[in-house]
Design a protein around this motif. Structure first.
Motif, PDB file in Angstrom:
ATOM      1  N   ASP A  45       6.792  -7.266  -4.041  1.00 30.19           N
ATOM      2  CA  ASP A  45       8.222  -7.527  -4.137  1.00 30.19           C
ATOM      3  C   ASP A  45       8.713  -7.502  -5.576  1.00 30.19           C
ATOM      4  O   ASP A  45       9.768  -6.953  -5.874  1.00 30.19           O
TER       5      ASP A  45
ATOM      6  N   LYS B 195      12.189  -0.629   0.903  1.00 29.77           N
ATOM      7  CA  LYS B 195      11.711  -0.433  -0.468  1.00 29.77           C
ATOM      8  C   LYS B 195      11.683   1.047  -0.867  1.00 29.77           C
ATOM      9  O   LYS B 195      11.798   1.379  -2.052  1.00 29.77           O
TER      10      LYS B 195
ATOM     11  N   SER C 102      10.811  -4.897   3.891  1.00 25.20           N
ATOM     12  CA  SER C 102      10.099  -3.976   3.001  1.00 25.20           C
ATOM     13  C   SER C 102      10.293  -2.513   3.377  1.00 25.20           C
ATOM     14  O   SER C 102      10.027  -1.627   2.561  1.00 25.20           O
ATOM     15  N   THR C 103      10.749  -2.234   4.610  1.00 31.95           N
ATOM     16  CA  THR C 103      10.984  -0.832   4.959  1.00 31.95           C
ATOM     17  C   THR C 103      12.103  -0.256   4.110  1.00 31.95           C
ATOM     18  O   THR C 103      12.277   0.956   4.048  1.00 31.95           O
TER      19      THR C 103
ATOM     20  N   VAL D 131       0.107   3.672   2.551  1.00 34.47           N
ATOM     21  CA  VAL D 131       0.317   2.437   3.320  1.00 34.47           C
ATOM     22  C   VAL D 131      -0.552   2.452   4.572  1.00 34.47           C
ATOM     23  O   VAL D 131      -1.183   1.460   4.943  1.00 34.47           O
TER      24      VAL D 131
ATOM     25  N   LYS E  25       5.589   2.522   6.658  1.00 31.02           N
ATOM     26  CA  LYS E  25       5.894   1.375   5.815  1.00 31.02           C
ATOM     27  C   LYS E  25       6.106   0.177   6.712  1.00 31.02           C
ATOM     28  O   LYS E  25       6.847   0.253   7.696  1.00 31.02           O
TER      29      LYS E  25
ATOM     30  N   GLY F 196       7.328  -3.741   7.377  1.00 30.09           N
ATOM     31  CA  GLY F 196       8.402  -4.628   6.944  1.00 30.09           C
ATOM     32  C   GLY F 196       8.289  -5.940   7.679  1.00 30.09           C
ATOM     33  O   GLY F 196       7.970  -5.959   8.874  1.00 30.09           O
TER      34      GLY F 196
ATOM     35  N   SER G 299       3.238  -3.310  -0.924  1.00 33.77           N
ATOM     36  CA  SER G 299       4.521  -3.964  -0.673  1.00 33.77           C
ATOM     37  C   SER G 299       4.803  -5.106  -1.640  1.00 33.77           C
ATOM     38  O   SER G 299       5.194  -6.204  -1.219  1.00 33.77           O
TER      39      SER G 299
ATOM     40  N   LEU H  30       4.447   0.202  -3.337  1.00 31.89           N
ATOM     41  CA  LEU H  30       4.845   0.501  -1.952  1.00 31.89           C
ATOM     42  C   LEU H  30       3.696   0.219  -1.002  1.00 31.89           C
ATOM     43  O   LEU H  30       3.859  -0.358   0.068  1.00 31.89           O
TER      44      LEU H  30
ATOM     45  N   THR I 172      -0.891  -1.767   3.518  1.00 32.14           N
ATOM     46  CA  THR I 172      -0.586  -2.890   4.428  1.00 32.14           C
ATOM     47  C   THR I 172      -0.774  -2.513   5.884  1.00 32.14           C
ATOM     48  O   THR I 172      -0.911  -3.379   6.739  1.00 32.14           O
TER      49      THR I 172
END
Lengths: 379, 648
Positions: free
Chosen positions: B384, B330, B327-328, B511, B534, B536, B382, B379, B518
C-alpha cells in the motif's frame, strides 16, 4: 229501426254484395299486411317462425271476419253499437278485476286460440257508439253543452279504465279518436280550441312548476320527459330504445341496407323489433324509399276511406268510416312519431304490420264495418 | 223515431267540411313524418350509418408471440411455452356447481379461485368464458380432455406463457415477465392497447423489461360482429400481428450456469467478458432466484423470503453492486503514474509499514512493511505504501482521469435494470457533492481503491479488459436481434504507452504466477491458460487505532456484515488475452483466499470451453478440484435446462 224504415233505393243483396265491396281498399290492406309479413320474416332471421306464419294465419282469419262483417247490413251494426260498447266496457272491467285478483297487470282474456285485448276492441266500439249517438242526436243539438256530456262520458270511461292497466298508448288513441269523431260530428270548434288551449296551459304549468314548491310531477317523471326530449342524455338507460331506433332508421339511407341485411335489428340492438319498432327495421333495410312507400300506402288508405265516407249519404256510416279512419291514422302516426323520436315511447303498434293478434283482428273487423257501410250505402 | 232518409244538406256539408279539414290535417301530419324520415335517413344517413357500424363491429386484439431470448450459441433461455388453463361457459355448463365438483376430481382446484370465478360468472354475460384454473399441467389437461363429454361448458384453453429453462442462472440478466399492473400502466404514457388484454405479460426487470419494445411485437386484430349484448356472431376479418423480435445474448449458457454453480450460496458477483469484443460471456450474481415464480405469480412468503434475505438475492450485484475496489484499483494508480512520468518502473519506494501524511498515519496491510518496492513488486505483493507515495506525487486529477479512461465511474448502457455508475472521485466531485475541499489524505485513500472510490464488478471487468488490450472495450450484452448482428468496429486504442501497459500486465502475471504473488495459491500451471490478475481486499469499516493496537482484525472473528469484501480481477491467457474476469465476494474476507480461486476456476472453464483438465491446476489442489468439479457438474443444467439425475 227496421230494414224497411231505413229506406234505401237499391242495396245489393246476396252474393252480389261482393261486387260492391271497396276492392281497392282490400288490396291496399293486403299490401300493407304483406309488408308486415316480409318484415316479420326478416327480423326472425329469414324464417317464417316465430312471427310471420302466425301473423299470416291471423290475417287470414281477420280477412274472413272482415268479409263476414261486410256482408252484414250496416244498420244491424248500428243497432248493435250500444251493446258492443257496453259489452267491451264490461270486458275492460273484467280484466281489471281479474288482474287485481291474480296474474298481475293482465290486459287480455285468453280465448284459447288467441289472447283478446278488450282495450283494442274498445277502439272500435267507442267509434261505433259515438257514431250511433250523433246519428241519433238531432244535428241542431250537437253543440249544446248538455248533449256534449254523454259522448264525453262515453270517451272518458274506457279511457280511464285503459289508463289504469296502465296502457298510455291506447288511452291516447281512445281520447284522440273519440275527440276526432266529435269534431266531425259538428261540435262547435270553440270547444276544441278551449280543450287544446287548456292542454297547452297544463303542459306549460307542468314545466314551469319544476323545481318550485308547487311542482306538479314527481322528479322521476320529469327525468323521463328529459330523456324523451334529449335521448342522448341517457344513451344506455331510458334513451337507449330511441337512440338505437334512430340509428337503425338513419343508417338505412336512401335505399336501405338490403332485405335481411339490417344490422341493428338482426343483432338485437333494436328493442321490440317485431312489434312496436318494426317500422325501424323496414326503414333500415329498405331505406327512405321503403319507409315512404309504406307511408304512401297508409295515405292512400286514409284518402280512399275519407272519399268513401263523404260519398256515403248515411250519417252513421259516414261518421263510422271517418272515426275508424281517424283511429287507423292515430295508430301509425303515434307509432311512427315514436320510432322517429318525435313522441315518447308509449307502446302503440304499427297497424297491420306489427306482430300481434288483437290489433290485427280488430282493425280488420273495423275495415269490415267500413266495407259494410260502403256496400249498404243509400243509393 | 223517424228521420229523413238523407241527411239535411246543411248537416252533410258541415260533415264534409270537417272531414276534409281533418283528412287534410292527417295528410299534413304524414307529410311531416315523411320530412322527418328524410331528415334522418337522407341528411343524417352517414352519421347514423357510422353509429350502426360502431354498434355492430367490435375490434379484438390478437396478442403477438413474444420474442424469445437465446444465448450466444442459440440455446433458448427465455421461451414461450403453451400454458393451459380451464375455462367454463355458464350457459353451456347448466349446473355450474355440479360441473365444478366433477372437475375437482380431475384437477386440483384452488377453492379461493373457484369462489372468485363463481362471483365473476354471476356478474358477466352467460356466454363469456370464466377461468377456473390457470397453469394447469399437461397431465391434468389430458384428463379433462378425455372426460370432456361429462363436462359440458368446460374448455381447456391454450395460451403462451414465458418460461425460463435455466431458472436462477439467468434471473438477473434476463429478468422476468409478469401480468401488467395498474402501476405499470400509470408509468407508461399512452400505453399500447395490448397491455389491457387480460393475462398479457410485460417485461418487469432485466432484458425482458429493457428490451420490451423489441420483444413485444405488434398486435394483430380481428373485427368481429357482435350483437347488442356483446355475443360474437361472426368474425369479419383478421390481421395477424407481428411477433416480437428474437434476441440473442452474448452470454454463454454453459459458462453462465457453471459460474452460478461455482458461486453457490455466497453473496457474490462474477463477470466473464471477451476482452477483445466486450461480449459478456457470463454475468452472474448470487444467490439468485427462480424467475418462473414471478411469471405464475409468486407467493407472499416466497417473495418476503427474497426481499428480506441479507444476501439480497433479487439484486444483480454484478452491475448494480458497487464496492470499494481496493487493491484491484492499484493498476490504475500505477498506470497513471507511469503515463504521467512521475516515476519509472524501476524506481524503488521504501515501505516501513505505514506512511505519515499531514499528521495522519496510513497503514500498509503488512504491519512490518515490505521494504524496498519496485512497481512490479508493489503490485505483486500489493504494497500500500508504494501507491500512497506515488499518488501523492501524481495528484488526484491525473489519477481520476486514468480511472475514467479505464471505464471506472461511468455507467455502461446494458439492457439491464439499475446499472450502477459507481464513483470515480475527483476534486470537483467532492466540492459539489460533499461541499468540502479535496485533501491529500483522500488521494492517499483513493490510490489503493478505498475512501470514496466505488466500482461495480462490471466496471472492474471493463477495466481489466482495457488493461489487457489497451483498447476502449465496451461491454455488450445483445449479440443479435432477429438473427441480425449489428456491425461493430474494433474498439479504439486508448492511446496508452504500450511499454507502460506491458509493465502492468507483467506485474499482474506475477501476482498469479510468482511465488511471492498474492494470488500464487490460485495459479494456473497450464501454459496455454496462464492468467494475470490482481487481488483486492476492501475494507467496509474504519479500523480504529485501538483495534489496531489490540490486533483484533481477523475477519473470521467479525460479524458477516463487517467483514472485508474479497475481489479479484484477471485476464487470460497472459500472452494473448481473450477473456477478462472480475469476481467480488461480498464480505468474503481476503481477495486471495475468497475471490481468486473462484476466478481461476471460471477462467479455466471459459478458456477450455468445458470441464478443464486437472493438469491445469497445481498438483497439490487436484484432489480437491476434482471433487469440486464432480459436485458442480452434477448440478449444472445441460442445454435443455435438465440437471443430471433430475427428470425433465
Amino acid at each position: 229501426m227496421s230494414y224497411l224504415e231505413y229506406s234505401i233505393k237499391s242495396v245489393p243483396t246476396g252474393p252480389r254484395k261482393l261486387l260492391y265491396l271497396h276492392w281497392p281498399l282490400i288490396l291496399l290492406l293486403c299490401a300493407v299486411a304483406g309488408v308486415g309479413f316480409l318484415m316479420l320474416y326478416s327480423v326472425a332471421g329469414g324464417s317464417p317462425d316465430p312471427w310471420a306464419e302466425p301473423q299470416l294465419k291471423r290475417f287470414g282469419l281477420g280477412l274472413s271476419l272482415m268479409f263476414f262483417v261486410a256482408m252484414v247490413p250496416i244498420w244491424f251494426w248500428n243497432n248493435l253499437s250500444w251493446l258492443a260498447y257496453g259489452g267491451t266496457v264490461l270486458l275492460l272491467i273484467l280484466v281489471e278485476v281479474m288482474g287485481s285478483v291474480g296474474m298481475g297487470a293482465q290486459r287480455w282474456i285468453d280465448l284459447g286460440f288467441m289472447r283478446l285485448q278488450p282495450s283494442e276492441l274498445m277502439k272500435i266500439t267507442l267509434v261505433l257508439a259515438l257514431a250511433a249517438y250523433y246519428d241519433w242526436l238531432p244535428p241542431e243539438r250537437t253543440s249544446r253543452p248538455i248533449w256534449l256530456l254523454p259522448p264525453i262520458a262515453l270517451i272518458l270511461i274506457p279511457t280511464a279504465l285503459v289508463l289504469r292497466q296502465p296502457d298510455l298508448g291506447t288511452s291516447i288513441l281512445l281520447l284522440a279518436g273519440g275527440g276526432m269523431v266529435m269534431f266531425m260530428a259538428g261540435v262547435h270548434w270553440a270547444y276544441f280550441a278551449a280543450v287544446i288551449a287548456g292542454g297547452i296551459g297544463l303542459v306549460t304549468a307542468v314545466f314551469q312548476s319544476r323545481g318550485t314548491s308547487w311542482q306538479l310531477l314527481k322528479d322521476y317523471q320529469y327525468r323521463r320527459i328529459d330523456t324523451f326530449l334529449d335521448p342522448s342524455s341517457d344513451p344506455l338507460g331510458a334513451g337507449y330504445h330511441i337512440t338505437q331506433s334512430k340509428i337503425a332508421l338513419g343508417s338505412g339511407g336512401w335505399t336501405g341496407r338490403g332485405f335481411m341485411q339490417g344490422t341493428q335489428s338482426r343483432l338485437n340492438f333494436l328493442p321490440e323489433k317485431h312489434t312496436d319498432f318494426i317500422f325501424t327495421t323496414l326503414a333500415e333495410e329498405f331505406g327512405f324509399v321503403g319507409g315512404m312507400s309504406l307511408l304512401g300506402l297508409y295515405g292512400i288508405i286514409i284518402i280512399f276511406c275519407v272519399i268513401a265516407a263523404l260519398r256515403n249519404r248515411d250519417r252513421f256510416s259516414s261518421l263510422l268510416i271517418l272515426g275508424i279512419t281517424a283511429t287507423f291514422f292515430l295508430f301509425f302516426a303515434v307509432n311512427m312519431s315514436m320510432v322517429m323520436g318525435m313522441a315518447p315511447v308509449v307502446g302503440v303498434p304499427l297497424p297491420l304490420v306489427s306482430y300481434g293478434g288483437s290489433a290485427m283482428l280488430v282493425l280488420l273487423v273495423a275495415f269490415g264495418l267500413v266495407q259494410s257501410a260502403h256496400v249498404h250505402r243509400p243509393r | 223515431m223517424k228521420r229523413p232518409v238523407v241527411d239535411t244538406a246543411e248537416t252533410h256539408r258541415r260533415l264534409t267540411r270537417r272531414a276534409l279539414l281533418l283528412g287534410g290535417a292527417q295528410i299534413g301530419f304524414m307529410a311531416m313524418l315523411g320530412l322527418r324520415m328524410r331528415h334522418l335517413q337522407v341528411d343524417q344517413a352517414d352519421q347514423y350509418r357510422l353509429l350502426a357500424e360502431e354498434n355492430r363491429i367490435n375490434i379484438r386484439l390478437l396478442p403477438p408471440a413474444r420474442g424469445e431470448i437465446f444465448d450466444r450459441n442459440g440455446i433458448p433461455i427465455a421461451v414461450n411455452q403453451p400454458s393451459y388453463r380451464i375455462t367454463i361457459v355458464r350457459e353451456d355448463a347448466g349446473d355450474v356447481d355440479k360441473i365444478i365438483d366433477r372437475l375437482s376430481h380431475l384437477v386440483a382446484l384452488d377453492p379461493i379461485k373457484i369462489e372468485r370465478a363463481k362471483s365473476e360468472m354471476a356478474r358477466s354475460a352467460p356466454f363469456l368464458p370464466v377461468t377456473l384454473a390457470d397453469h394447469v399441467s399437461w397431465e391434468e389437461m389430458s384428463r379433462v380432455a378425455v372426460n370432456a363429454p361429462a363436462l359440458p361448458g368446460i374448455t381447456p384453453e391454450v395460451g403462451l406463457s414465458r418460461r425460463y429453462p435455466f431458472k436462477a442462472d439467468f434471473a438477473h440478466v434476463v429478468g422476468y415477465v409478469g401480468p401488467v399492473s395498474d402501476y405499470d400502466l400509470s408509468k407508461i404514457e399512452d400505453p399500447d392497447p395490448l397491455l389491457r388484454i387480460p393475462r398479457f405479460q410485460l417485461g418487469k426487470v432485466g432484458v425482458e423489461a429493457k428490451q420490451e419494445d423489441r420483444l413485444r411485437g405488434k398486435a394483430g386484430n380481428k373485427r368481429v360482429e357482435v350483437n347488442s349484448v356483446g355475443r360474437v356472431m361472426r368474425e369479419l376479418d383478421r390481421r395477424e400481428g407481428q411477433p416480437g423480435a428474437d434476441l440473442q445474448l452474448t452470454l454463454d449458457q454453459q459458462l453462465q450456469s457453471y459460474v452460478q454453480a461455482r458461486l453457490g450460496n455466497e453473496s457474490a458477483a462474477a463477470i466473464v467478458m471477451d476482452c477483445e469484443t466486450g461480449d459478456l460471456l457470463a454475468l452472474n450474481s448470487s444467490p439468485s432466484f427462480d424467475p418462473n415464480l414471478f411469471v405464475t405469480g409468486i407467493s407472499v412468503s416466497d417473495y418476503n423470503a427474497l426481499t428480506e434475505s441479507k444476501y439480497r438475492p433479487l439484486a444483480a450485484k454484478s452491475v448494480q453492486g458497487t464496492y470499494p475496489p481496493g487493491s484491484t484499483f492499484k493498476m490504475v494508480t500505477a498506470l497513471a503514474a507511469l503515463e504521467a512520468g512521475v516515476m519509472s518502473a524501476e524506481d524503488t519506494v521504501w515501505c516501513p509499514g505505514h506512511l505519515e501524511v499531514s499528521n495522519r498515519r496510513f497503514h500498509c496491510w503488512k504491519r512490518v512493511g515490505h521494504g524496498h518496492m519496485t512497481l512490479n513488486k508493489a503490485l505483486r505483493e500489493s504494497c500500500d505504501v508504494y501507491f500512497y507515495k506515488v499518488a501523492i506525487d501524481l495528484g488526484i486529477d491525473r489519477l481520476s482521469a486514468m480511472a475514467e479512461r479505464l471505464g471506472l465511474g461511468q455507467r455502461f448502457d446494458l439492457p439491464m435494470s439499475g446499472i450502477a455508475s459507481g464513483l470515480n472521485p475527483s476534486r470537483e466531485w467532492k466540492e459539489t457533492v460533499r461541499g468540502a475541499q479535496w485533501l491529500v489524505g483522500d488521494t492517499v485513500n483513493a490510490s489503493i481503491g478505498q475512501g470514496f472510490v466505488l466500482a461495480s464488478p462490471l466496471q472492474l471487468a471493463v477495466m481489466t479488459s482495457r488493461l489487457a488490450t489497451g483498447r476502449a472495450i465496451m461491454p455488450r450484452l445483445i449479440k443479435s436481434v432477429d438473427g441480425v448482428e449489428p456491425e461493430r468496429a474494433p474498439a479504439e486504442l486508448l492511446g496508452l504507452n504500450e511499454n507502460n501497459l506491458r509493465q502492468i500486465r507483467k506485474a499482474m502475471f506475477d501476482v498469479s504466477n510468482n511465488r511471492r504473488g498474492t494470488a500464487y495459491g490460485s495459479r494456473i500451471i497450464d501454459d496455454a491458460y496462464r492468467m494475470a490478475g490482481k487481488t483486492g481486499t476492501s475494507q467496509v469499516r474504519n479500523i480504529t487505532t485501538a483495534e489496531r493496537a489490540a490486533g483484533v482484525t481477523r475477519n473470521e472473528d467479525l460479524p458477516w456484515e463487517r467483514r472485508d469484501h474479497a475481489l479479484f480481477v484477471n485476464f487470460a491467457p497472459y500472452d494473448n488475452p481473450r477473456i477478462a474476469v472480475a469476481v467480488v465476494v461480498e464480505h468474503g474476507g481476503g481477495g486471495s483466499t475468497a475471490a481468486a480461486p473462484i476466478a481461476r476456476d471460471i477462467t479455466l472453464r471459459a478458456l477450455h470451453g468445458g470441464t478443464p483438465p486437472l493438469e491445469a491446476y497445481p498438483t497439490r489442489d487436484r484432489d480437491r478440484i476434482e471433487a469440486q468439479q464432480n459436485r458442480l457438474n452434477a448440478v449444472i443444467p445441460d442445454r435443455n435446462g435438465n440437471v443430471r439425475g433430475e427428470r425433465a
